[in-house]
Motif scaffolding. Structure first.
Motif, PDB file in Angstrom:
ATOM      1  N   ILE A  53       0.998  -1.223  -0.108  1.00 43.52           N
ATOM      2  CA  ILE A  53      -0.082  -0.140   0.076  1.00 43.52           C
ATOM      3  C   ILE A  53       1.045   1.230  -0.015  1.00 43.52           C
ATOM      4  CG2 ILE A  53      -1.592   1.287   1.388  1.00 43.52           C
ATOM      5  CD1 ILE A  53      -2.788  -1.425   2.358  1.00 43.52           C
ATOM      6  N   ALA A  54       2.045   1.030   0.530  1.00 42.24           N
ATOM      7  CA  ALA A  54       2.902   2.349   0.846  1.00 42.24           C
ATOM      8  C   ALA A  54       2.954   3.219  -0.348  1.00 42.24           C
ATOM      9  CB  ALA A  54       4.254   1.806   1.676  1.00 42.24           C
ATOM     10  N   PRO A  55       3.484   2.502  -1.607  1.00 39.50           N
ATOM     11  CA  PRO A  55       3.991   3.578  -2.544  1.00 39.50           C
ATOM     12  C   PRO A  55       2.576   4.162  -3.220  1.00 39.50           C
ATOM     13  CG  PRO A  55       4.729   1.356  -2.876  1.00 39.50           C
ATOM     14  CD  PRO A  55       3.877   1.162  -1.490  1.00 39.50           C
ATOM     15  N   PHE A  56       1.153   3.533  -3.307  1.00 34.56           N
ATOM     16  CA  PHE A  56       0.289   4.318  -3.514  1.00 34.56           C
ATOM     17  C   PHE A  56      -0.413   5.355  -2.796  1.00 34.56           C
ATOM     18  CE2 PHE A  56      -0.385   0.049  -5.870  1.00 34.56           C
ATOM     19  CZ  PHE A  56      -0.612   0.551  -7.123  1.00 34.56           C
ATOM     20  N   LEU A  57      -0.148   4.970  -1.249  1.00 35.95           N
ATOM     21  CA  LEU A  57      -0.598   5.952  -0.397  1.00 35.95           C
ATOM     22  C   LEU A  57       0.342   7.163  -0.308  1.00 35.95           C
ATOM     23  CD1 LEU A  57      -2.715   6.401   1.848  1.00 35.95           C
ATOM     24  CD2 LEU A  57      -1.198   5.186   3.510  1.00 35.95           C
ATOM     25  N   SER A  58       1.645   6.764  -0.231  1.00 45.01           N
ATOM     26  CA  SER A  58       2.613   8.084   0.007  1.00 45.01           C
ATOM     27  C   SER A  58       2.728   9.098  -1.072  1.00 45.01           C
ATOM     28  CB  SER A  58       4.092   7.098  -0.070  1.00 45.01           C
ATOM     29  OG  SER A  58       4.107   6.535   1.276  1.00 45.01           O
ATOM     30  N   THR A  59       2.531   8.681  -2.470  1.00 42.46           N
ATOM     31  CA  THR A  59       2.333   9.477  -3.297  1.00 42.46           C
ATOM     32  C   THR A  59       1.147  10.330  -3.543  1.00 42.46           C
ATOM     33  OG1 THR A  59       3.478   7.876  -4.964  1.00 42.46           O
ATOM     34  CG2 THR A  59       2.104   9.350  -6.090  1.00 42.46           C
ATOM     35  N   HIS A  60      -0.003   9.904  -2.805  1.00 40.98           N
ATOM     36  CA  HIS A  60      -1.046  10.320  -3.026  1.00 40.98           C
ATOM     37  C   HIS A  60      -1.671  11.395  -1.638  1.00 40.98           C
ATOM     38  CE1 HIS A  60      -1.886   9.313  -7.019  1.00 40.98           C
ATOM     39  NE2 HIS A  60      -1.051   8.201  -6.675  1.00 40.98           N
ATOM     40  N   VAL A  61      -0.683  11.403  -0.649  1.00 40.73           N
ATOM     41  CA  VAL A  61      -0.770  12.028   0.579  1.00 40.73           C
ATOM     42  C   VAL A  61       0.518  12.941   0.907  1.00 40.73           C
ATOM     43  CG1 VAL A  61      -1.210  11.923   3.097  1.00 40.73           C
ATOM     44  CG2 VAL A  61      -2.494  10.341   1.548  1.00 40.73           C
ATOM     45  N   GLY A  62       0.506  14.091   1.623  1.00 39.41           N
ATOM     46  CA  GLY A  62       1.627  15.055   1.602  1.00 39.41           C
ATOM     47  C   GLY A  62       2.458  14.264   2.510  1.00 39.41           C
ATOM     48  N   ASN A  63       2.372  13.880   3.432  1.00 43.32           N
ATOM     49  CA  ASN A  63       3.375  12.813   4.167  1.00 43.32           C
ATOM     50  C   ASN A  63       2.745  11.835   5.014  1.00 43.32           C
ATOM     51  OD1 ASN A  63       3.388  14.140   6.936  1.00 43.32           O
ATOM     52  ND2 ASN A  63       3.946  15.689   5.957  1.00 43.32           N
ATOM     53  N   VAL A  64       3.446  10.882   5.003  1.00 42.03           N
ATOM     54  CA  VAL A  64       2.844   9.548   5.888  1.00 42.03           C
ATOM     55  C   VAL A  64       3.968   9.159   6.847  1.00 42.03           C
ATOM     56  CG1 VAL A  64       1.813   7.272   5.711  1.00 42.03           C
ATOM     57  CG2 VAL A  64       1.577   9.058   3.823  1.00 42.03           C
ATOM     58  N   ARG A  65       3.696   8.784   7.952  1.00 43.82           N
ATOM     59  CA  ARG A  65       4.635   8.165   8.843  1.00 43.82           C
ATOM     60  C   ARG A  65       4.086   6.693   9.183  1.00 43.82           C
ATOM     61  NH1 ARG A  65       8.517   8.841  12.638  1.00 43.82           N
ATOM     62  NH2 ARG A  65       8.539  11.069  12.457  1.00 43.82           N
ATOM     63  N   TYR A  66       4.866   5.679   8.821  1.00 48.55           N
ATOM     64  CA  TYR A  66       4.578   4.402   8.951  1.00 48.55           C
ATOM     65  C   TYR A  66       5.235   3.686  10.284  1.00 48.55           C
ATOM     66  CZ  TYR A  66       3.017   4.587   4.134  1.00 48.55           C
ATOM     67  OH  TYR A  66       2.550   5.021   2.969  1.00 48.55           O
ATOM     68  N   GLN A  67       4.568   3.026  11.092  1.00 48.09           N
ATOM     69  CA  GLN A  67       5.199   2.614  12.315  1.00 48.09           C
ATOM     70  C   GLN A  67       4.713   1.075  12.478  1.00 48.09           C
ATOM     71  OE1 GLN A  67       4.521   6.399  14.620  1.00 48.09           O
ATOM     72  NE2 GLN A  67       6.159   5.257  15.752  1.00 48.09           N
ATOM     73  N   LYS A  68       5.551   0.450  12.833  1.00 51.56           N
ATOM     74  CA  LYS A  68       5.150  -0.782  13.466  1.00 51.56           C
ATOM     75  C   LYS A  68       4.839  -0.806  14.848  1.00 51.56           C
ATOM     76  CE  LYS A  68       7.126  -3.937   9.895  1.00 51.56           C
ATOM     77  NZ  LYS A  68       7.918  -5.092   9.768  1.00 51.56           N
TER      78      LYS A  68
END
Length: 194
Positions: free
Chosen positions: A179-194
């Motif tokens: 999901i990260a490549p799609f979401l990251s391209t279309h939202v200003g900034n995304v922080r992913y945490q486990k």
């Protein structure tokens, strides 16, 4: 937490893994003591949205013409890019962001080796089918920020390169890697945490 829900409640979306009616945790190896209904009711009372990605994928798949493709890899537990595209749009829709227009075609390549395949059959040369947009800007319009290297990193931050607004804090498991490549391209900034 309750405080985060009070501040950002309508902008928080939680993906809930469900197995046998209970919340599945720790990579689906354990079940929480709460049923999915109890957990989702608590989230709702805090003002937090929840997303059942499995249901959404099944619903989306059932509503699209059957072109004979799967939304998951055959020999891995993860979504392929078609499944990730549907999941990403479901997440964006749920939290009130614009969805990604599908103004591209899918290209099919047999070049994917997932982590499950590598663990079970380390000497296998089998490659699963992966689907790629013919317009790669759909998934390449972001960069990694704050010394985070790739989607396999424990935690990472991305910044859109196509002047998108908005921020998301995404608590994730390995399913989010697709999901990260799609979401990251279309939202200003995304922080992913486990």
């Amino acid at each position: 937490s309750q405080k985060m829900a009070e501040i950002y409640g309508d902008k928080i979306a939680v993906g809930v893994d469900i197995k046998d009616g209970y919340v599945a945790i720790k990579g689906w190896t354990q079940l929480a003591e709460k049923t999915c209904f109890e957990f989702c009711k608590e989230l709702e009372e805090m003002g937090v949205s929840y997303i059942d990605l499995m249901f959404m994928l099944k619903e989306s798949y059932m509503s699209t013409p059957d072109d004979g493709t799967s939304l998951y890899h055959k020999r891995d537990t993860h979504r392929n890019n078609k499944g990730a595209f549907i999941a990403t749009n479901g997440i964006l829709r749920k939290i009130g962001f614009d969805t990604i227009e599908k103004n591209f075609s899918w290209l099919e390549k047999r070049d994917y080796t997932g982590d499950l395949e590598a663990m079970i059959y380390p000497k296998s040369s089998y490659k699963d089918i992966q689907y790629y947009p013919d317009d790669m800007s759909v998934i390449e319009g972001f960069k990694f920020g704050k010394n985070r290297g790739n989607v396999e990193s424990q935690d990472f931050v991305t910044n859109s390169l196509v002047n998108k607004d908005g921020s998301i804090l995404f608590f994730r498991d390995s399913f989010a890697n697709a999901i990260a490549p799609f979401l990251s391209t279309h939202v200003g900034n995304v922080r992913y945490q486990k």
